[in-house]
Design a protein around this motif. Sequence first.
Motif, PDB file in Angstrom:
ATOM      1  N   LEU A 193     -23.768 -26.168 -23.363  1.00  0.00           N
ATOM      2  CA  LEU A 193     -22.942 -24.973 -23.534  1.00  0.00           C
ATOM      3  C   LEU A 193     -22.254 -24.576 -22.230  1.00  0.00           C
ATOM      4  O   LEU A 193     -21.093 -24.146 -22.230  1.00  0.00           O
ATOM      5  CB  LEU A 193     -23.802 -23.818 -24.054  1.00  0.00           C
ATOM      6  CG  LEU A 193     -24.454 -24.030 -25.417  1.00  0.00           C
ATOM      7  CD1 LEU A 193     -25.354 -22.851 -25.762  1.00  0.00           C
ATOM      8  CD2 LEU A 193     -23.407 -24.237 -26.500  1.00  0.00           C
ATOM      9  N   PHE A 194     -22.968 -24.720 -21.110  1.00  0.00           N
ATOM     10  CA  PHE A 194     -22.397 -24.400 -19.799  1.00  0.00           C
ATOM     11  C   PHE A 194     -21.199 -25.308 -19.503  1.00  0.00           C
ATOM     12  O   PHE A 194     -20.146 -24.841 -19.048  1.00  0.00           O
ATOM     13  CB  PHE A 194     -23.459 -24.565 -18.711  1.00  0.00           C
ATOM     14  CG  PHE A 194     -23.002 -24.157 -17.343  1.00  0.00           C
ATOM     15  CD1 PHE A 194     -23.112 -22.843 -16.915  1.00  0.00           C
ATOM     16  CD2 PHE A 194     -22.453 -25.095 -16.469  1.00  0.00           C
ATOM     17  CE1 PHE A 194     -22.694 -22.462 -15.648  1.00  0.00           C
ATOM     18  CE2 PHE A 194     -22.033 -24.726 -15.209  1.00  0.00           C
ATOM     19  CZ  PHE A 194     -22.149 -23.409 -14.795  1.00  0.00           C
ATOM     20  N   ASN A 195     -21.351 -26.595 -19.755  1.00  0.00           N
ATOM     21  CA  ASN A 195     -20.259 -27.536 -19.525  1.00  0.00           C
ATOM     22  C   ASN A 195     -19.102 -27.301 -20.486  1.00  0.00           C
ATOM     23  O   ASN A 195     -17.930 -27.483 -20.127  1.00  0.00           O
ATOM     24  CB  ASN A 195     -20.762 -28.972 -19.654  1.00  0.00           C
ATOM     25  CG  ASN A 195     -21.517 -29.435 -18.434  1.00  0.00           C
ATOM     26  OD1 ASN A 195     -20.926 -29.892 -17.467  1.00  0.00           O
ATOM     27  ND2 ASN A 195     -22.845 -29.309 -18.468  1.00  0.00           N
ATOM     28  N   LEU A 196     -19.417 -26.871 -21.689  1.00  0.00           N
ATOM     29  CA  LEU A 196     -18.388 -26.521 -22.660  1.00  0.00           C
ATOM     30  C   LEU A 196     -17.560 -25.344 -22.160  1.00  0.00           C
ATOM     31  O   LEU A 196     -16.312 -25.378 -22.183  1.00  0.00           O
ATOM     32  CB  LEU A 196     -19.056 -26.175 -23.992  1.00  0.00           C
ATOM     33  CG  LEU A 196     -18.214 -26.159 -25.266  1.00  0.00           C
ATOM     34  CD1 LEU A 196     -17.559 -27.503 -25.508  1.00  0.00           C
ATOM     35  CD2 LEU A 196     -19.092 -25.775 -26.457  1.00  0.00           C
TER      36      LEU A 196
ATOM     37  N   ASN B 181     -14.906 -16.916 -22.248  1.00  0.00           N
ATOM     38  CA  ASN B 181     -15.602 -18.058 -21.678  1.00  0.00           C
ATOM     39  C   ASN B 181     -16.372 -17.706 -20.409  1.00  0.00           C
ATOM     40  O   ASN B 181     -17.349 -18.379 -20.076  1.00  0.00           O
ATOM     41  CB  ASN B 181     -14.612 -19.193 -21.408  1.00  0.00           C
ATOM     42  CG  ASN B 181     -14.273 -19.967 -22.663  1.00  0.00           C
ATOM     43  OD1 ASN B 181     -15.076 -20.732 -23.170  1.00  0.00           O
ATOM     44  ND2 ASN B 181     -13.073 -19.741 -23.183  1.00  0.00           N
ATOM     45  N   LEU B 182     -15.943 -16.670 -19.679  1.00  0.00           N
ATOM     46  CA  LEU B 182     -16.758 -16.192 -18.565  1.00  0.00           C
ATOM     47  C   LEU B 182     -18.096 -15.658 -19.079  1.00  0.00           C
ATOM     48  O   LEU B 182     -19.156 -15.926 -18.498  1.00  0.00           O
ATOM     49  CB  LEU B 182     -16.012 -15.102 -17.789  1.00  0.00           C
ATOM     50  CG  LEU B 182     -14.897 -15.578 -16.858  1.00  0.00           C
ATOM     51  CD1 LEU B 182     -14.136 -14.389 -16.290  1.00  0.00           C
ATOM     52  CD2 LEU B 182     -15.464 -16.438 -15.729  1.00  0.00           C
ATOM     53  N   PHE B 183     -18.037 -14.910 -20.168  1.00  0.00           N
ATOM     54  CA  PHE B 183     -19.273 -14.419 -20.781  1.00  0.00           C
ATOM     55  C   PHE B 183     -20.092 -15.584 -21.337  1.00  0.00           C
ATOM     56  O   PHE B 183     -21.327 -15.634 -21.186  1.00  0.00           O
ATOM     57  CB  PHE B 183     -18.943 -13.431 -21.892  1.00  0.00           C
ATOM     58  CG  PHE B 183     -20.146 -12.878 -22.585  1.00  0.00           C
ATOM     59  CD1 PHE B 183     -20.992 -11.988 -21.939  1.00  0.00           C
ATOM     60  CD2 PHE B 183     -20.440 -13.253 -23.890  1.00  0.00           C
ATOM     61  CE1 PHE B 183     -22.117 -11.485 -22.581  1.00  0.00           C
ATOM     62  CE2 PHE B 183     -21.558 -12.752 -24.531  1.00  0.00           C
ATOM     63  CZ  PHE B 183     -22.404 -11.861 -23.871  1.00  0.00           C
ATOM     64  N   PHE B 184     -19.414 -16.554 -21.937  1.00  0.00           N
ATOM     65  CA  PHE B 184     -20.058 -17.760 -22.471  1.00  0.00           C
ATOM     66  C   PHE B 184     -20.751 -18.520 -21.348  1.00  0.00           C
ATOM     67  O   PHE B 184     -21.879 -19.026 -21.503  1.00  0.00           O
ATOM     68  CB  PHE B 184     -18.981 -18.622 -23.137  1.00  0.00           C
ATOM     69  CG  PHE B 184     -19.500 -19.811 -23.893  1.00  0.00           C
ATOM     70  CD1 PHE B 184     -20.789 -19.863 -24.394  1.00  0.00           C
ATOM     71  CD2 PHE B 184     -18.666 -20.897 -24.116  1.00  0.00           C
ATOM     72  CE1 PHE B 184     -21.248 -20.957 -25.102  1.00  0.00           C
ATOM     73  CE2 PHE B 184     -19.114 -21.994 -24.821  1.00  0.00           C
ATOM     74  CZ  PHE B 184     -20.407 -22.029 -25.307  1.00  0.00           C
ATOM     75  N   LEU B 185     -20.107 -18.589 -20.176  1.00  0.00           N
ATOM     76  CA  LEU B 185     -20.680 -19.261 -19.011  1.00  0.00           C
ATOM     77  C   LEU B 185     -21.958 -18.556 -18.565  1.00  0.00           C
ATOM     78  O   LEU B 185     -22.963 -19.197 -18.230  1.00  0.00           O
ATOM     79  CB  LEU B 185     -19.656 -19.283 -17.880  1.00  0.00           C
ATOM     80  CG  LEU B 185     -19.819 -20.324 -16.780  1.00  0.00           C
ATOM     81  CD1 LEU B 185     -19.556 -21.730 -17.301  1.00  0.00           C
ATOM     82  CD2 LEU B 185     -18.874 -20.014 -15.623  1.00  0.00           C
ATOM     83  N   TYR B 186     -21.911 -17.222 -18.590  1.00  0.00           N
ATOM     84  CA  TYR B 186     -23.066 -16.431 -18.158  1.00  0.00           C
ATOM     85  C   TYR B 186     -24.260 -16.628 -19.085  1.00  0.00           C
ATOM     86  O   TYR B 186     -25.386 -16.882 -18.622  1.00  0.00           O
ATOM     87  CB  TYR B 186     -22.677 -14.954 -18.099  1.00  0.00           C
ATOM     88  CG  TYR B 186     -23.850 -14.016 -18.032  1.00  0.00           C
ATOM     89  CD1 TYR B 186     -24.638 -13.922 -16.886  1.00  0.00           C
ATOM     90  CD2 TYR B 186     -24.187 -13.215 -19.131  1.00  0.00           C
ATOM     91  CE1 TYR B 186     -25.722 -13.073 -16.831  1.00  0.00           C
ATOM     92  CE2 TYR B 186     -25.266 -12.360 -19.081  1.00  0.00           C
ATOM     93  CZ  TYR B 186     -26.036 -12.292 -17.934  1.00  0.00           C
ATOM     94  OH  TYR B 186     -27.113 -11.452 -17.887  1.00  0.00           O
TER      95      TYR B 186
END
Length: 309
Positions: A59-62, A38-43
Amino acid sequence: MDNITANQSQCIFVDYTSRRRIFLFLYLGIILMAIPANLFFLYVSWRHIRQKNELGVYLFNLALSDLTFTAGLALWLDYLWSGAWTHGGYMCLVSVYSLFTNFYTSHAMLCCVAVNRYLAVAHPLKYTSLRTIWMAALVSVGIWGLVLCFNASTIRWEDSYFEGNVSMCFDNFMPLSESMVRANVLRFTLGFFTPLSVAMFATWGTCLAVKTNQTIKEEERRRIMKLLAMILVSVIICFGPAHVMMLLRMLVEDCENVQWYLYCYKISTIVSSLNCLADPFIYCFITPTGKSNISMLLDFFSRQTEGER
């Protein structure tokens, strides 16, 4: 045997130590995989936002919701290890808030992604004002506000925390108060069924638009269908069992008959936690942008490894 104790107002379940350890290691595995994913997903979702892609806001909020929930799972590891809640009633409420906030923000954001794709495919020129960065940000803030208010009205101290010889959090089952019955019905109808219905309608509409639009290439058509199918499967599998168990809980009438419910309930809660892994998987391994970002990351680590040699 399982230790089930009852007093005048509570039915408290204390599980086998060995069985608690199984759940503990399952949650530990989820944490170890979900945090970097999720850190990668956040990026990558932040990169979408910088490119003025409104989908990146959802996607960021997810990813943010999943990271917040995953961090809170550390308290549940201690709970499973010791067999008792040692952090007090307020931290118990915070943990329960974190659980349900992740449920409904994640579900709502996935629903927004499905609706966004429907508007982009079925009405590409008609609702452009609804597919902007600022509108996505406004919708996301509204979702967080509504979910927090919903949880504030449905989560109660007496339904979540029991303090006695063995303090328990979220594991006191009997009897159900009237407020808990109402909360479970509301969680199923408003928190699960309604967003799922919207997502299914958006998926159905997108499928019809994709089939009739001859300008969409076959590869793009398959990608859209795969993404929406993964969203629906994720919502149904991750959130469906837990919400069905909320309704079935109303059928449990006494402590002696509670055992049939307990393990289904615990397993459904673990399955709902897999949402933290499903969300980055949906984006990073289904969409072309996600795949390209994964490839770039793997190439970077590969070059770093070769450089060290």
